[in-house]
Motif scaffolding. Structure first.
Motif, PDB file in Angstrom:
ATOM      1  N   ARG A 193       0.875  -1.172   0.000  1.00 42.33           N
ATOM      2  CA  ARG A 193       0.000   0.000   0.000  1.00 42.33           C
ATOM      3  C   ARG A 193       0.908   1.217   0.000  1.00 42.33           C
ATOM      4  N   ALA A 194       0.595   2.207  -0.847  1.00 44.30           N
ATOM      5  CA  ALA A 194       1.451   3.386  -0.963  1.00 44.30           C
ATOM      6  C   ALA A 194       1.066   4.448   0.061  1.00 44.30           C
ATOM      7  N   GLU A 195       2.057   4.910   0.791  1.00 47.84           N
ATOM      8  CA  GLU A 195       1.921   6.110   1.627  1.00 47.84           C
ATOM      9  C   GLU A 195       2.575   7.230   0.842  1.00 47.84           C
ATOM     10  N   LEU A 196       1.800   8.222   0.456  1.00 48.63           N
ATOM     11  CA  LEU A 196       2.275   9.262  -0.440  1.00 48.63           C
ATOM     12  C   LEU A 196       3.099  10.325   0.275  1.00 48.63           C
ATOM     13  N   THR A 197       4.180  10.734  -0.366  1.00 51.37           N
ATOM     14  CA  THR A 197       4.948  11.882   0.115  1.00 51.37           C
ATOM     15  C   THR A 197       4.880  13.025  -0.890  1.00 51.37           C
ATOM     16  N   GLU A 198       4.554  12.714  -2.155  1.00 53.48           N
ATOM     17  CA  GLU A 198       4.468  13.752  -3.172  1.00 53.48           C
ATOM     18  C   GLU A 198       3.788  13.203  -4.421  1.00 53.48           C
ATOM     19  N   VAL A 199       2.956  14.036  -5.045  1.00 49.69           N
ATOM     20  CA  VAL A 199       2.382  13.732  -6.353  1.00 49.69           C
ATOM     21  C   VAL A 199       2.617  14.969  -7.211  1.00 49.69           C
TER      22      VAL A 199
END
Length: 154
Positions: free
Chosen positions: A121-127
């Motif tokens: 599962r991705a934990e986002l730091t930047e998009v």
């Protein structure tokens, strides 16, 4: 921060990213090797239930990389030709391996991946989205957790 957080904070960016990733099956994942050098690999992704999921073959090098160091960068497939479509989408974050049998089972029920497999599962730091506007501006949209969406034009 998960995909639902992005969808709430910057719904237009989230929709564009999902459309861009949905346009092609394979994308590029960058992970870190033991020595810290980058490794790029092909990857299929899924957006389900407010999460960005990364599924991988058992004991693949990218899965082993993520188990050792969860940081990743994900690049949407640019497609064929020279038309950038909705632009370039890049996602940075940390991959959290899913061990919970119930959660993994729900994913299997919807996606039906080949078994066995690793699920993260991705934990986002930047998009980040970069695109050309009106053949004049290079526009970059940047979302980071806890910050408003920033738009830069050059």
């Amino acid at each position: 921060m998960n995909w639902a957080a992005l969808s709430t904070a910057a719904p237009g960016l989230a929709q564009t990213a999902e459309r861009r990733f949905g346009a092609f099956r394979h994308h590029v994942l960058a992970t870190l090797r033991k020595d810290g050098s980058p490794r790029t690999s092909g990857l299929e992704v899924r957006f389900l239930h407010g999460e960005l999921w990364l599924g991988m073959m058992p004991h693949s090098l990218k899965a082993l990389d993520l188990r050792r160091d969860p940081r990743f960068a994900l690049q949407a497939n640019p497609g064929s030709g020279t038309d950038p479509g909705d632009g370039d989408i890049r996602i940075g974050g940390r991959a959290v391996e899913v061990e919970d049998p119930e959660l993994k089972g729900a994913y299997v029920k919807e996606v039906e991946p080949p078994q066995p497999f690793h699920l993260f599962r991705a934990e986002l730091t930047e998009v980040v989205r970069t695109y050309v506007e009106d053949d004049t501006w290079l526009v970059t949209e940047v979302w980071q957790p806890g910050r408003p969406l920033r738009t830069l034009r050059r």
